[in-house]
Motif scaffolding. Structure first.
Motif: not given
Length: 149
Positions: A27-48, A96-102
């Motif tokens: 994984p390398g350094p992790r950056f998990t938070s509710q904000a990153s999960q929301l951002l990742g989800g938004a990027i994923l939905l925009a891509g879809l 990118l959305g999936v990567a940010v979300t995880v």
């Protein structure tokens, strides 16, 4: 012409698998938070959304979604006014959305790798094909709209 057996959506699936493998094993350094999960989800939905809208424009124009097959129209409206490759960009955004979300920093390597593979295997040969099929319209379109963003 090179025979392409693995189509771009499969490269995206491979990318999602790689993201989850990075997340699990490297994984390398992790950056998990509710904000990153929301951002990742938004990027994923925009891509879809971009993928669906761009595919719909292809369908409406009567041209095939499968690369190099039955190219009957040069689509330059809708999202194609901003990027020449909105379907590939949508897939990259999904990755990118999936990567940010995880939240795995090494998983962030996957979207640019996907973009490099797609550009080399699909975009550049497609550009040559479009140049041959639409010698008047494609150069003008290419001059005013960027390949990615």
């Amino acid at each position: 012409m090179v025979k392409r057996i693995i189509y771009p959506p499969m490269w995206m699936v491979f990318g999602v698998c790689a993201i989850f493998a990075f997340n699990e094993f490297y994984p390398g350094p992790r950056f998990t938070s509710q904000a990153s999960q929301l951002l990742g989800g938004a990027i994923l939905l925009a891509g879809l959304a971009m993928l669906v809208v761009a595919g719909g424009l292809f369908k409406r124009a009567g041209t095939d979604l499968i690369p190099f097959r039955n190219v009957s129209a040069l689509v330059t409206t809708g999202v194609y006014r901003f990027t020449r490759n909105p379907m590939y960009l949508g897939m990259a955004a999904i990755l990118l959305g999936v990567a940010v979300t995880v939240g795995s920093s090494l998983a962030l390597l996957v979207p640019p790798l996907f973009m490099a593979i797609v550009e080399w295997r699909y975009i550049r040969p497609e550009e040559a094909l479009l140049q041959d099929l639409f010698p008047e319209d494609y150069p003008a379109y290419r001059a005013r709209v960027r390949r990615w963003l």
